[in-house]
Motif scaffolding. Structure first.
Motif, PDB file in Angstrom:
ATOM      1  N   GLU A 147       0.847  -1.197   0.000  1.00  0.00           N
ATOM      2  CA  GLU A 147       0.000   0.000   0.000  1.00  0.00           C
ATOM      3  C   GLU A 147       0.883   1.248   0.000  1.00  0.00           C
ATOM      4  OE1 GLU A 147      -3.192   2.312   2.932  1.00  0.00           O
ATOM      5  OE2 GLU A 147      -2.539   0.270   3.410  1.00  0.00           O
ATOM      6  N   ARG A 148       0.586   2.178  -0.881  1.00  0.00           N
ATOM      7  CA  ARG A 148       1.332   3.437  -0.957  1.00  0.00           C
ATOM      8  C   ARG A 148       0.904   4.347   0.190  1.00  0.00           C
ATOM      9  NH1 ARG A 148       0.489   8.143  -5.429  1.00  0.00           N
ATOM     10  NH2 ARG A 148       2.505   9.204  -5.245  1.00  0.00           N
ATOM     11  N   LYS A 149       1.896   4.856   0.935  1.00  0.00           N
ATOM     12  CA  LYS A 149       1.591   5.723   2.063  1.00  0.00           C
ATOM     13  C   LYS A 149       2.562   6.900   2.083  1.00  0.00           C
ATOM     14  CE  LYS A 149      -0.099   4.046   5.846  1.00  0.00           C
ATOM     15  NZ  LYS A 149      -0.308   3.375   7.159  1.00  0.00           N
ATOM     16  N   PHE A 150       2.255   7.861   2.943  1.00  0.00           N
ATOM     17  CA  PHE A 150       3.134   9.013   3.131  1.00  0.00           C
ATOM     18  C   PHE A 150       3.356   9.223   4.627  1.00  0.00           C
ATOM     19  CE2 PHE A 150       1.272   9.695  -1.018  1.00  0.00           C
ATOM     20  CZ  PHE A 150       2.351  10.152  -1.778  1.00  0.00           C
ATOM     21  N   SER A 151       4.604   9.496   4.985  1.00  0.00           N
ATOM     22  CA  SER A 151       4.912   9.788   6.382  1.00  0.00           C
ATOM     23  C   SER A 151       4.373  11.166   6.739  1.00  0.00           C
ATOM     24  CB  SER A 151       6.427   9.750   6.596  1.00  0.00           C
ATOM     25  OG  SER A 151       7.031  10.881   5.990  1.00  0.00           O
ATOM     26  N   THR A 152       4.430  11.522   8.012  1.00  0.00           N
ATOM     27  CA  THR A 152       3.946  12.835   8.444  1.00  0.00           C
ATOM     28  C   THR A 152       4.762  13.960   7.814  1.00  0.00           C
ATOM     29  OG1 THR A 152       5.347  12.599  10.420  1.00  0.00           O
ATOM     30  CG2 THR A 152       3.012  12.035  10.650  1.00  0.00           C
ATOM     31  N   GLU A 153       6.007  13.635   7.376  1.00  0.00           N
ATOM     32  CA  GLU A 153       6.850  14.640   6.711  1.00  0.00           C
ATOM     33  C   GLU A 153       6.655  14.624   5.198  1.00  0.00           C
ATOM     34  OE1 GLU A 153       8.179  12.359   8.858  1.00  0.00           O
ATOM     35  OE2 GLU A 153       8.190  13.706  10.583  1.00  0.00           O
ATOM     36  N   GLY A 154       5.740  13.759   4.715  1.00  0.00           N
ATOM     37  CA  GLY A 154       5.450  13.721   3.290  1.00  0.00           C
ATOM     38  C   GLY A 154       6.322  12.768   2.484  1.00  0.00           C
ATOM     39  N   VAL A 155       7.077  11.897   3.154  1.00  0.00           N
ATOM     40  CA  VAL A 155       7.915  10.922   2.448  1.00  0.00           C
ATOM     41  C   VAL A 155       7.043   9.763   1.946  1.00  0.00           C
ATOM     42  CG1 VAL A 155       9.844   9.290   2.648  1.00  0.00           C
ATOM     43  CG2 VAL A 155       9.936  11.505   3.833  1.00  0.00           C
ATOM     44  N   GLU A 156       7.145   9.466   0.667  1.00  0.00           N
ATOM     45  CA  GLU A 156       6.392   8.351   0.093  1.00  0.00           C
ATOM     46  C   GLU A 156       7.070   7.021   0.435  1.00  0.00           C
ATOM     47  OE1 GLU A 156       4.700   7.676  -4.319  1.00  0.00           O
ATOM     48  OE2 GLU A 156       6.844   7.219  -4.140  1.00  0.00           O
ATOM     49  N   TYR A 157       6.282   6.039   0.851  1.00  0.00           N
ATOM     50  CA  TYR A 157       6.807   4.700   1.082  1.00  0.00           C
ATOM     51  C   TYR A 157       5.712   3.675   0.835  1.00  0.00           C
ATOM     52  CZ  TYR A 157       4.537   4.697   5.727  1.00  0.00           C
ATOM     53  OH  TYR A 157       3.633   4.736   6.756  1.00  0.00           O
ATOM     54  N   TYR A 158       6.095   2.415   0.793  1.00  0.00           N
ATOM     55  CA  TYR A 158       5.143   1.343   0.518  1.00  0.00           C
ATOM     56  C   TYR A 158       5.190   0.307   1.631  1.00  0.00           C
ATOM     57  CZ  TYR A 158       4.664   3.270  -4.166  1.00  0.00           C
ATOM     58  OH  TYR A 158       4.397   4.115  -5.224  1.00  0.00           O
ATOM     59  N   THR A 159       4.031  -0.109   2.087  1.00  0.00           N
ATOM     60  CA  THR A 159       3.957  -1.124   3.132  1.00  0.00           C
ATOM     61  C   THR A 159       4.349  -2.483   2.559  1.00  0.00           C
ATOM     62  OG1 THR A 159       1.656  -1.718   2.672  1.00  0.00           O
ATOM     63  CG2 THR A 159       2.040   0.116   4.188  1.00  0.00           C
ATOM     64  N   PHE A 160       4.663  -3.400   3.444  1.00  0.00           N
ATOM     65  CA  PHE A 160       4.960  -4.756   2.983  1.00  0.00           C
ATOM     66  C   PHE A 160       3.644  -5.419   2.564  1.00  0.00           C
ATOM     67  CE2 PHE A 160       6.184  -9.180   3.071  1.00  0.00           C
ATOM     68  CZ  PHE A 160       7.462  -9.122   2.521  1.00  0.00           C
ATOM     69  N   PRO A 161       3.612  -6.118   1.426  1.00  0.00           N
ATOM     70  CA  PRO A 161       2.358  -6.712   0.942  1.00  0.00           C
ATOM     71  C   PRO A 161       1.761  -7.700   1.941  1.00  0.00           C
ATOM     72  CG  PRO A 161       4.073  -6.831  -0.735  1.00  0.00           C
ATOM     73  CD  PRO A 161       4.744  -6.397   0.529  1.00  0.00           C
ATOM     74  N   ALA A 162       0.452  -7.632   2.109  1.00  0.00           N
ATOM     75  CA  ALA A 162      -0.252  -8.549   3.005  1.00  0.00           C
ATOM     76  C   ALA A 162      -0.290  -9.952   2.414  1.00  0.00           C
ATOM     77  CB  ALA A 162      -1.675  -8.053   3.233  1.00  0.00           C
ATOM     78  N   VAL A 163      -0.546 -10.923   3.277  1.00  0.00           N
ATOM     79  CA  VAL A 163      -0.665 -12.316   2.824  1.00  0.00           C
ATOM     80  C   VAL A 163      -1.693 -12.420   1.699  1.00  0.00           C
ATOM     81  CG1 VAL A 163      -1.339 -14.666   3.483  1.00  0.00           C
ATOM     82  CG2 VAL A 163      -0.014 -13.261   5.071  1.00  0.00           C
ATOM     83  N   GLU A 164      -2.847 -11.805   1.903  1.00  0.00           N
ATOM     84  CA  GLU A 164      -3.937 -11.895   0.923  1.00  0.00           C
ATOM     85  C   GLU A 164      -3.518 -11.326  -0.424  1.00  0.00           C
ATOM     86  OE1 GLU A 164      -4.169 -10.716   4.008  1.00  0.00           O
ATOM     87  OE2 GLU A 164      -5.246 -12.433   4.873  1.00  0.00           O
ATOM     88  N   ALA A 165      -2.760 -10.232  -0.399  1.00  0.00           N
ATOM     89  CA  ALA A 165      -2.324  -9.603  -1.655  1.00  0.00           C
ATOM     90  C   ALA A 165      -1.405 -10.536  -2.442  1.00  0.00           C
ATOM     91  CB  ALA A 165      -1.620  -8.287  -1.363  1.00  0.00           C
ATOM     92  N   LEU A 166      -0.421 -11.124  -1.774  1.00  0.00           N
ATOM     93  CA  LEU A 166       0.520 -11.995  -2.481  1.00  0.00           C
ATOM     94  C   LEU A 166      -0.096 -13.343  -2.833  1.00  0.00           C
ATOM     95  CD1 LEU A 166       4.022 -11.351  -0.854  1.00  0.00           C
ATOM     96  CD2 LEU A 166       3.051 -10.402  -2.944  1.00  0.00           C
ATOM     97  N   SER A 167      -1.139 -13.760  -2.108  1.00  0.00           N
ATOM     98  CA  SER A 167      -1.779 -15.050  -2.409  1.00  0.00           C
ATOM     99  C   SER A 167      -2.511 -15.008  -3.753  1.00  0.00           C
ATOM    100  CB  SER A 167      -2.761 -15.444  -1.297  1.00  0.00           C
ATOM    101  OG  SER A 167      -3.896 -14.595  -1.292  1.00  0.00           O
ATOM    102  N   GLN A 168      -2.791 -13.805  -4.245  1.00  0.00           N
ATOM    103  CA  GLN A 168      -3.510 -13.655  -5.515  1.00  0.00           C
ATOM    104  C   GLN A 168      -2.579 -13.344  -6.686  1.00  0.00           C
ATOM    105  OE1 GLN A 168      -6.862 -10.921  -4.957  1.00  0.00           O
ATOM    106  NE2 GLN A 168      -6.977 -11.546  -2.814  1.00  0.00           N
ATOM    107  N   VAL A 169      -1.277 -13.293  -6.408  1.00  0.00           N
ATOM    108  CA  VAL A 169      -0.296 -12.985  -7.442  1.00  0.00           C
ATOM    109  C   VAL A 169       0.226 -14.282  -8.052  1.00  0.00           C
ATOM    110  CG1 VAL A 169       1.911 -11.851  -7.929  1.00  0.00           C
ATOM    111  CG2 VAL A 169       0.369 -10.879  -6.225  1.00  0.00           C
ATOM    112  N   THR A 170       0.368 -14.318  -9.349  1.00  0.00           N
ATOM    113  CA  THR A 170       0.856 -15.531 -10.015  1.00  0.00           C
ATOM    114  C   THR A 170       2.364 -15.661  -9.863  1.00  0.00           C
ATOM    115  OG1 THR A 170       1.263 -14.460 -12.143  1.00  0.00           O
ATOM    116  CG2 THR A 170      -0.974 -15.318 -11.742  1.00  0.00           C
ATOM    117  N   GLU A 171       2.835 -16.874 -10.036  1.00  0.00           N
ATOM    118  CA  GLU A 171       4.270 -17.125  -9.996  1.00  0.00           C
ATOM    119  C   GLU A 171       4.978 -16.318 -11.087  1.00  0.00           C
ATOM    120  OE1 GLU A 171       7.392 -20.797 -10.792  1.00  0.00           O
ATOM    121  OE2 GLU A 171       5.358 -21.279 -10.113  1.00  0.00           O
ATOM    122  N   ALA A 172       4.354 -16.222 -12.264  1.00  0.00           N
ATOM    123  CA  ALA A 172       4.952 -15.471 -13.376  1.00  0.00           C
ATOM    124  C   ALA A 172       5.117 -13.992 -13.021  1.00  0.00           C
ATOM    125  CB  ALA A 172       4.094 -15.615 -14.623  1.00  0.00           C
TER     126      ALA A 172
END
Length: 268
Positions: free
Chosen positions: A134-159
């Protein structure tokens, strides 16, 4: 900002200790860290550390994450005074902490780490976070991405995972994500298990072997008796501990001894 004076704590050494791959050196004692869905910037000069976060975030998340309530001098003083190698390793690694990281993140991280170097591991993790976190921003406005949840990666193909540069490890992550998402393996139960039971359960996951299971037990579950053995550690054992590491003497702290040895062998 929270400013604290800490003994036996080094952001520089933690960053290079091989247990976390989303910590970055920004220059001159300045570091950033993404852990789960949290973003933190820190600065250290000697024993004074500035944590750029609220008091609530520091107390509720980062104190536990960095294991700040543990007196590491107890571990350092436990070394056999006749063991010159271990004492040199402890002196070199003074400041390393065993981090309390997220179990799911560590499972994926150390699946990626197999037959891989630190630079590529960091790149692979950053790629899957940008793609499926998930794309997020810190309180100082720095863009970062959370680590993918189990559910998110469970729907991703091996390819799709292979396209992230994971190579043969893509299969391990795809299968493992589906195994956990289906409830076949419960992360919540693993958190409550003893070291040996947790390790046995982790070994059921696709691609998780002895070394990866030990890393997960140490760096996520904080089982301080876990002792990951990779090429570096095996070489040290062959040269300095031909009769085997003195496990009985260091029961309950083998994990931190392993980290001191790993760091010393890597950077001395």
């Amino acid at each position: 900002m929270i400013t604290v004076e800490l003994e036996h704590f080094s952001l520089d050494k933690i960053c290079d200790s091989g247990q976390c791959f989303r910590m970055k050196k920004l220059g001159d004692g300045h570091f950033s860290m993404v852990a789960g869905d949290q973003y933190l910037e820190m600065h250290q000069k000697n024993g004074i550390v500035d944590f750029y976060c609220s008091q609530e975030e520091f107390i509720c998340y980062w104190v536990r994450y960095f294991d700040l309530d543990t007196d590491y001098e107890v571990y350092m003083n436990a070394a056999n005074p006749r063991d010159k190698y271990l004492n040199a390793a402890i002196e070199a690694g003074d400041g390393i902490r065993i981090l309390r990281q997220d179990l799911w993140e560590m499972i994926v991280t150390f699946l990626i780490s197999q037959q891989n170097n630190i630079k590529r591991i960091r790149k692979c993790i950053e790629t899957i976070c940008r793609m499926y976190g998930e794309r997020k921003f810190s309180t100082e406005g720095v863009e970062y991405y959370t680590f993918p949840a189990v559910e998110a990666l469970s729907q991703v193909t091996e390819a799709d995972l292979r396209a992230c540069g994971l190579g043969y490890r893509a299969k391990y992550i795809a299968v493992t994500a589906r195994t956990i998402a289906s409830g076949e393996i419960s992360l919540e139960r693993i958190y409550d298990m003893s070291y040996h039971r947790a390790k046995k359960e982790l070994l059921k996951l696709c691609g998780v072997g002895e070394k990866v299971a030990e890393c997960i037990c140490l760096f996520a579950l904080h089982h301080m008796d876990a002792f990951p053995v990779d090429t570096h550690i095996r070489q040290v054992m062959d040269v300095h501990y031909k009769r085997g590491f003195p496990n009985r003497r260091y029961k309950g702290m083998r994990g931190i001894m392993q980290q001191y040895i790993f760091y010393y062998d890597l950077y001395s």
